[in-house]
Design a protein around this motif. Structure first.
Motif, PDB file in Angstrom:
ATOM      1  N   ASN A   8       0.769  -1.046   0.096  1.00  0.00           N
ATOM      2  CA  ASN A   8       0.143  -0.020   0.011  1.00  0.00           C
ATOM      3  C   ASN A   8       0.720   1.338   0.162  1.00  0.00           C
ATOM      4  OD1 ASN A   8      -2.428  -1.227   0.039  1.00  0.00           O
ATOM      5  ND2 ASN A   8      -2.896  -1.142   2.120  1.00  0.00           N
ATOM      6  N   ILE A   9       1.797   1.275   0.788  1.00  0.00           N
ATOM      7  CA  ILE A   9       2.789   2.420   0.975  1.00  0.00           C
ATOM      8  C   ILE A   9       3.575   2.554  -0.634  1.00  0.00           C
ATOM      9  CG2 ILE A   9       4.798   3.531   1.760  1.00  0.00           C
ATOM     10  CD1 ILE A   9       4.043   2.159   4.678  1.00  0.00           C
ATOM     11  N   GLY A  10       4.018   1.630  -1.110  1.00  0.00           N
ATOM     12  CA  GLY A  10       4.749   1.539  -2.412  1.00  0.00           C
ATOM     13  C   GLY A  10       3.717   2.122  -3.485  1.00  0.00           C
ATOM     14  N   LYS A  11       2.340   1.640  -3.352  1.00  0.00           N
ATOM     15  CA  LYS A  11       1.477   2.150  -4.317  1.00  0.00           C
ATOM     16  C   LYS A  11       1.178   3.516  -4.269  1.00  0.00           C
ATOM     17  CE  LYS A  11      -1.574  -1.710  -4.811  1.00  0.00           C
ATOM     18  NZ  LYS A  11      -2.532  -2.390  -4.019  1.00  0.00           N
ATOM     19  N   ALA A  12       1.136   3.912  -3.069  1.00  0.00           N
ATOM     20  CA  ALA A  12       0.837   5.646  -2.673  1.00  0.00           C
ATOM     21  C   ALA A  12       2.130   6.322  -3.316  1.00  0.00           C
ATOM     22  CB  ALA A  12       0.734   5.599  -1.137  1.00  0.00           C
ATOM     23  N   VAL A  13       3.248   5.857  -3.008  1.00  0.00           N
ATOM     24  CA  VAL A  13       4.352   6.532  -3.635  1.00  0.00           C
ATOM     25  C   VAL A  13       4.092   6.689  -5.283  1.00  0.00           C
ATOM     26  CG1 VAL A  13       6.963   6.431  -3.827  1.00  0.00           C
ATOM     27  CG2 VAL A  13       5.734   6.264  -1.665  1.00  0.00           C
ATOM     28  N   LYS A  14       4.064   5.198  -5.514  1.00  0.00           N
ATOM     29  CA  LYS A  14       3.864   5.459  -7.231  1.00  0.00           C
ATOM     30  C   LYS A  14       2.980   6.197  -7.778  1.00  0.00           C
ATOM     31  CE  LYS A  14       6.778   1.618  -7.034  1.00  0.00           C
ATOM     32  NZ  LYS A  14       6.796   0.165  -6.341  1.00  0.00           N
ATOM     33  N   GLU A  15       1.763   5.985  -7.175  1.00  0.00           N
ATOM     34  CA  GLU A  15       0.561   6.924  -7.455  1.00  0.00           C
ATOM     35  C   GLU A  15       0.943   8.436  -7.454  1.00  0.00           C
ATOM     36  OE1 GLU A  15      -2.423   5.777  -8.036  1.00  0.00           O
ATOM     37  OE2 GLU A  15      -3.726   7.607  -8.432  1.00  0.00           O
ATOM     38  N   VAL A  16       1.598   8.901  -6.605  1.00  0.00           N
ATOM     39  CA  VAL A  16       2.132  10.390  -6.410  1.00  0.00           C
ATOM     40  C   VAL A  16       2.987  10.676  -7.719  1.00  0.00           C
ATOM     41  CG1 VAL A  16       2.903  12.124  -5.067  1.00  0.00           C
ATOM     42  CG2 VAL A  16       1.636  10.646  -4.175  1.00  0.00           C
ATOM     43  N   ALA A  17       4.007   9.809  -7.945  1.00  0.00           N
ATOM     44  CA  ALA A  17       4.782   9.922  -9.036  1.00  0.00           C
ATOM     45  C   ALA A  17       4.137   9.952 -10.391  1.00  0.00           C
ATOM     46  CB  ALA A  17       5.958   8.658  -9.093  1.00  0.00           C
ATOM     47  N   ARG A  18       2.878   9.136 -10.613  1.00  0.00           N
ATOM     48  CA  ARG A  18       2.141   9.100 -11.899  1.00  0.00           C
ATOM     49  C   ARG A  18       1.503  10.450 -11.820  1.00  0.00           C
ATOM     50  NH1 ARG A  18       1.030   3.816 -11.387  1.00  0.00           N
ATOM     51  NH2 ARG A  18      -0.767   4.315 -10.010  1.00  0.00           N
ATOM     52  N   ASN A  19       1.047  11.062 -10.829  1.00  0.00           N
ATOM     53  CA  ASN A  19      -0.100  12.285 -10.754  1.00  0.00           C
ATOM     54  C   ASN A  19       1.030  13.428 -11.011  1.00  0.00           C
ATOM     55  OD1 ASN A  19      -2.222  10.758 -10.599  1.00  0.00           O
ATOM     56  ND2 ASN A  19      -2.465  11.067  -8.388  1.00  0.00           N
ATOM     57  N   ARG A  20       2.201  13.475 -10.150  1.00  0.00           N
ATOM     58  CA  ARG A  20       3.008  14.826 -10.296  1.00  0.00           C
ATOM     59  C   ARG A  20       4.416  14.642 -11.197  1.00  0.00           C
ATOM     60  NH1 ARG A  20       3.866  16.380  -4.230  1.00  0.00           N
ATOM     61  NH2 ARG A  20       2.473  15.404  -3.300  1.00  0.00           N
ATOM     62  N   GLY A  21       4.405  13.478 -11.606  1.00  0.00           N
ATOM     63  CA  GLY A  21       5.839  13.614 -12.674  1.00  0.00           C
ATOM     64  C   GLY A  21       6.780  12.811 -11.721  1.00  0.00           C
ATOM     65  N   SER A  22       7.732  12.307 -12.281  1.00  0.00           N
ATOM     66  CA  SER A  22       8.998  11.723 -11.422  1.00  0.00           C
ATOM     67  C   SER A  22       9.612  12.952 -10.921  1.00  0.00           C
ATOM     68  CB  SER A  22       9.866  10.965 -12.427  1.00  0.00           C
ATOM     69  OG  SER A  22      10.223  11.752 -13.468  1.00  0.00           O
ATOM     70  N   GLU A  23       9.403  14.285 -11.058  1.00  0.00           N
ATOM     71  CA  GLU A  23      10.298  15.283 -10.450  1.00  0.00           C
ATOM     72  C   GLU A  23       9.846  15.534  -9.193  1.00  0.00           C
ATOM     73  OE1 GLU A  23      10.598  19.002 -12.605  1.00  0.00           O
ATOM     74  OE2 GLU A  23      12.377  18.006 -14.168  1.00  0.00           O
ATOM     75  N   TRP A  24       8.815  15.019  -8.651  1.00  0.00           N
ATOM     76  CA  TRP A  24       8.621  15.473  -7.220  1.00  0.00           C
ATOM     77  C   TRP A  24       9.614  14.523  -6.320  1.00  0.00           C
ATOM     78  CZ3 TRP A  24       7.216  11.840  -3.566  1.00  0.00           C
ATOM     79  CH2 TRP A  24       6.976  10.633  -4.012  1.00  0.00           C
ATOM     80  N   TRP A  25       9.989  13.360  -7.014  1.00  0.00           N
ATOM     81  CA  TRP A  25      10.577  12.457  -6.279  1.00  0.00           C
ATOM     82  C   TRP A  25      12.231  12.933  -6.216  1.00  0.00           C
ATOM     83  CZ3 TRP A  25      10.459   7.923  -3.138  1.00  0.00           C
ATOM     84  CH2 TRP A  25      11.703   7.117  -2.861  1.00  0.00           C
ATOM     85  N   TYR A  26      12.827  12.968  -7.455  1.00  0.00           N
ATOM     86  CA  TYR A  26      14.124  13.321  -7.545  1.00  0.00           C
ATOM     87  C   TYR A  26      13.960  14.771  -8.265  1.00  0.00           C
ATOM     88  CZ  TYR A  26      18.956  12.646  -9.207  1.00  0.00           C
ATOM     89  OH  TYR A  26      20.229  13.132  -9.368  1.00  0.00           O
ATOM     90  N   THR A  27      13.785  15.885  -7.196  1.00  0.00           N
ATOM     91  CA  THR A  27      13.604  17.141  -7.682  1.00  0.00           C
ATOM     92  C   THR A  27      14.912  17.742  -8.251  1.00  0.00           C
ATOM     93  OG1 THR A  27      14.690  17.640  -5.484  1.00  0.00           O
ATOM     94  CG2 THR A  27      12.286  17.574  -5.605  1.00  0.00           C
ATOM     95  N   PRO A  28      14.612  18.997  -9.010  1.00  0.00           N
ATOM     96  CA  PRO A  28      15.569  19.503  -9.778  1.00  0.00           C
ATOM     97  C   PRO A  28      16.687  19.926  -8.719  1.00  0.00           C
ATOM     98  CG  PRO A  28      13.533  20.445 -10.739  1.00  0.00           C
ATOM     99  CD  PRO A  28      13.392  19.385  -9.440  1.00  0.00           C
TER     100      PRO A  28
END
Ligand SMILES: Nc1nc2c(ncn2[C@@H]2O[C@H](COP(=O)(O)OP(=O)(O)OP(=O)(O)O)[C@@H](O)[C@H]2O)c(=O)[nH]1
Length: 342
Positions: A8-28
């Protein structure tokens, strides 16, 4: 460990990545920091890779894997006050067997930071033997967000063997419970004769969103913002750790003799009673889900929450529980099992 909760936690993280794009995780700013760190690695004398002692494996700084510099690389297991003491020793032994220098530290403990500084000065003396001409030594703290790099830089500067005048100009790195606060590289003096400077750098996550298990541990220890995974998911994960660990069994023996924080004692008693009266199979994911649901219900009473809507109360139970975990008041857990050298 309950794989449904971790998924569930993994899914939540991947969901945010899908919605916000990968830059939210590995920011500029992480990408920029990563380049700046890579440029400096060959120039500094020692690289101190700071990891969280609760997750010595999951908090690895990926960039150091590529540039294992052996004698110039030291793994610092910070926040050891929050981890299981004997597991920290086992992890240090593991790294040493891998021919890596490793040390456990608590950035909040002055005596411990002094010992750490003595350890660093001994390493510096070894370097000086190899390069007599070096007058100024530079150490660089690197690591993922929120492992305590800035807290360590400040603590080393404060206990630093430098003149009072130099301390008068005390500079501070920003320390914050929120990950990603350090945005630039700063330098603090920590010793004289020879002069030793420590560079504090911004926290950098691996470029790709990693596996569910690692994500869960990063989230619970605060390397990823709570909002990404959701506090209720985090609390459920922590309850599964508590229920499967022997720590709670000690609490049963303390009943009637407890002193100190009333709420903490109440929570311990509640968790102890819920787990010890549980008749399901702790190895079974569905059974654990059931246990955790029940724990949420009884914890509402333990925290003296008013009878609001279920959702509000679940959220409140979750935030209070996470806070108790992060302040070490519900025990000290090392979430990564010690790896074997075999
Ligand atoms: N209990 C405990 N808390 C610590 C320790 N070191 C740091 N902290 C806390 O951990 C949080 C993060 O510390 P920082 O020094 O801001 O972490 P950082 O690695 O510089 O974080 P970024 O800016 O995200 O890279 C703060 O709330 C600190 O007070 C420690 O040894 N023990």
């Amino acid at each position: 460990m309950n794989s449904v909760i971790i998924e569930n936690i993994g899914k939540a993280v991947k969901e945010v990545a899908r919605n916000r794009g990968s830059e939210w995780w590995y920011t500029p700013h992480m990408a920029a920091a990563s380049r700046a760190i890579a440029e400096r690695i060959p120039l500094v004398d020692l690289v101190l890779e700071v990891r969280d002692a609760r997750i010595p494996f999951s908090s690895e700084f990926e960039q150091m894997r590529k540039v294992r510099t052996s004698s110039r690389h030291i793994i610092v297991l910070n926040k050891m006050d929050m981890a299981n003491r004997s597991k920290t020793k086992e992890w240090i032994r593991f790294f040493e067997e891998q021919k890596c220098n490793a040390i456990g530290v608590n950035a909040h403990n002055k005596e411990n930071v002094k010992e750490f500084l003595t350890f660093l000065q001994a390493r510096v003396r070894e370097l000086k033997k190899m390069n007599q001409s070096a007058h100024t030594i530079t150490l660089m703290l690197v690591g993922i967000p929120n492992v305590g790099k800035s807290a360590l830089a400040n603590a080393l500067h404060q206990v630093g063997r430098i003149s009072a005048a130099e301390k008068g100009k005390l500079k501070h790195s920003i320390v914050s419970p929120q990950p990603g606060e350090t945005k630039s590289i700063s330098s603090l003096k920590i010793a004289s004769h020879p002069n030793i400077y420590v560079l504090d750098t911004p926290g950098v996550l691996p470029p790709e969103v990693i596996d569910d298990g690692v994500c869960s541990k990063l989230a619970l220890t605060g390397a990823i913002k709570d909002i990404v995974v959701g506090e209720i998911n985090l609390a459920r994960y922590f309850l599964s750790i508590l229920s499967l660990n022997d720590e709670y069994k000690k609490w049963g023996k303390l009943f009637g003799t407890e002193i100190g924080d009333f709420i903490v004692n109440n929570v311990r008693r509640t968790v102890f009673e819920a787990v010890s009266s549980f008749t399901g199979n702790l190895e079974n994911g569905e059974d654990i889900e059931q246990l955790i649901e029940n724990q949420f219900k009884v914890l509402k009473k333990a925290f003296h929450l008013p009878l609001d809507s279920e959702e509000t109360n679940d959220y409140r139970v979750a935030t209070k529980l996470i806070n108790l975990y992060r302040t070490g008041r519900l025990g000290h857990y090392t979430l990564d099992p010690v790896l074997s050298n075999a």
